[in-house]
Design a protein around this motif. Sequence first.
Motif, short mmCIF file in Angstrom:
data_model
loop_
_atom_site.label_atom_id
_atom_site.label_comp_id
_atom_site.label_asym_id
_atom_site.label_seq_id
_atom_site.Cartn_x
_atom_site.Cartn_y
_atom_site.Cartn_z
N UNK A 37 2.54 -25.04 -10.84
CA UNK A 37 1.61 -24.20 -10.09
C UNK A 37 1.86 -24.22 -8.58
N UNK A 38 2.23 -25.37 -8.05
CA UNK A 38 2.49 -25.45 -6.60
C UNK A 38 3.56 -26.49 -6.32
N UNK A 39 4.56 -26.09 -5.50
CA UNK A 39 5.65 -27.00 -5.16
C UNK A 39 5.71 -27.12 -3.64
N UNK A 40 5.52 -28.30 -3.12
CA UNK A 40 5.51 -28.52 -1.68
C UNK A 40 6.74 -29.37 -1.32
N UNK A 41 7.66 -28.70 -0.62
CA UNK A 41 8.87 -29.40 -0.19
C UNK A 41 8.76 -29.62 1.31
N UNK A 60 5.93 -32.93 -3.12
CA UNK A 60 4.78 -33.16 -3.99
C UNK A 60 4.65 -31.90 -4.84
N UNK A 61 4.59 -32.09 -6.14
CA UNK A 61 4.49 -30.95 -7.06
C UNK A 61 3.19 -31.06 -7.85
N UNK A 62 2.44 -29.96 -7.88
CA UNK A 62 1.26 -29.90 -8.74
C UNK A 62 1.63 -28.98 -9.89
N UNK A 63 1.84 -29.56 -11.04
CA UNK A 63 2.31 -28.75 -12.15
C UNK A 63 1.21 -27.91 -12.76
N UNK A 64 0.01 -28.50 -12.91
CA UNK A 64 -1.05 -27.72 -13.56
C UNK A 64 -2.41 -27.95 -12.93
N UNK A 65 -3.10 -26.82 -12.68
CA UNK A 65 -4.46 -26.88 -12.13
C UNK A 65 -5.50 -26.61 -13.21
N UNK A 93 1.25 -33.50 -16.86
CA UNK A 93 0.26 -32.60 -17.45
C UNK A 93 0.12 -32.89 -18.94
N UNK A 94 1.27 -32.99 -19.63
CA UNK A 94 1.24 -33.19 -21.09
C UNK A 94 0.72 -34.59 -21.41
N UNK A 95 1.11 -35.55 -20.59
CA UNK A 95 0.68 -36.93 -20.78
C UNK A 95 -0.85 -37.04 -20.71
N UNK A 96 -1.42 -36.46 -19.64
CA UNK A 96 -2.88 -36.54 -19.47
C UNK A 96 -3.59 -35.87 -20.64
N UNK A 97 -3.05 -34.73 -21.09
CA UNK A 97 -3.69 -34.03 -22.21
C UNK A 97 -3.67 -34.91 -23.47
#
Length: 472
Positions: A37-41, A60-65, A93-97
């Motif tokens: 969802x968001x990639x901050x380089x 810092x990468x936010x894969x899923x919101x 994301x998959x781990x938390x789910x």
Amino acid sequence: MSNKHYSFFGAVERSFDKAAGFTQWDKGILAQIKECNAVYQMRFPVKLDNGSIEVIEAYRVQHSHHKTPCKGGIRFAAEVNQDEVMALAALMTYKCAIVNVPFGGGKGGIKINPKKYTTYELEKITRRYTAELIKKNFIGPGTDVPAPDYGTGEREMAWILDTYTAMHPGEIDAAGCVTGKPITQGGVRGRREATGLGVFYGVREVCNMPDIMQKLGLPIGLEGKRVVVQGLGNVGYHSAKFFQQAGAKIVALAEYEGAIESDAGLDVDAVFNHRKQTGSILNFPGAKNFEKSSDALEKECDILIPAALENVIDGSNAPRVKAKLIGEAANGPLTPEADEVFAKNGTIVIPDMYLNAGGVTVSYFEWLKNLSHVRYGRLEKRFTENLNSHILGQIEELSGKKVSQTERDFIMHGPDEVDLVYSGLEETMITATHEIMNTWKANPTIPDMRTAAYVVAINKVATSYAELGIFP
Ligand code: NAD
């Protein structure tokens, strides 16, 4: 480890696509789940102790919101790159789910070899990185909560917390902006060993499944099983210790400078101290050195625990691996080609995004502690002890018999913070193992446990999107 020709994120996407074929979700929802969802380089300068200025590359990468905050560790390693951080964020994301932790996936990385910097330089880099995250609202108890990963630990988390609180004066929940903190800074007891303990609980649960053990031709339980562990860092050291305590035999340990073996079994603490004193794992008294470290992966054993870095078993060395059960303690140690080899020869691979979820699970407990501002067990410990004492007194009076002092201590004990954390983690890992195995059993065409774990994760994240609706 990451190289030019291998895309870790691509490997995660391939595993995802393989599993998506076993679900009925809309193509658009699946595509949305897969993307970051968001990639901050970022690039920022740091003045080193010798006065020179170095430009630091970080992410810092936010894969899923689909759930907030985002959650995931920060890695310090020379190999860090955007593809790797994206892959690790997706796995979060998959781990938390899978373990029912209500966070979206995130991950951070700084492209440095921490061994090449002084403590003061590392502190400056960590604090500046935190400031960059604050500038773009990429950190906070409700937005994105980092944690330790490869090359970082409690010390770095304390620097992050201190920088965040300094720039958010009066924010009452500020301690929840990062997890894996020292206890004195709002950390939770049990977090340090949590990932290794989760690996142990997960492997133990699989080893207690009669049908799986029968398939592998192994006796039920961990007692006497021959275990090889790669990486004696936070995750590998604690995993190895818990296996040894449960009666398994650690027949080989591998570090980056080399590996050692002993069929009689290695004492993990003794090896750890030997490495600390001599600077190398090699030449441990009573053990044999391997020619090269990666040879340990191919040693005759029952359980192999890669707990160092990604991409250590690929299509070329997988056919030489003799373990019947592989527990992915590290993130991404096997490539999709290795998966194919193991699916064919019947080796069970317990996948990373479930097996190493102990860290994020206990991080979740730490975050809850920070938001509630009270130590676990503080309210109920004495109450439970008084109640147990009363019950025991009544039993002894009615039966006319006394229990032994050891039994008395055990029955009387009210839960401390660490007891509750271990108990919550054990419950989480056992529940998740059965959920994945039941999904696999319900559809025997699913080729392996990783695909079954992805199916569980996809179903949960997709349900969340479907129920929320997608913002127009
Ligand atoms: P760490 O830095 O504490 O330890 C890693 C160890 O691996 C180090 O001792 C290093 O010397 C060793 N190593 C490096 N290259 C090696 C090689 N080629 N062969 C053998 N050993 C090698 O890191 P960690 O926190 O234990 O993380 C290890 C893995 O576990 C990573 O993949 C990380 O993403 C994953 N993980 C960590 C956590 C956590 O809570 N720390 C949680 C989930 C997953």
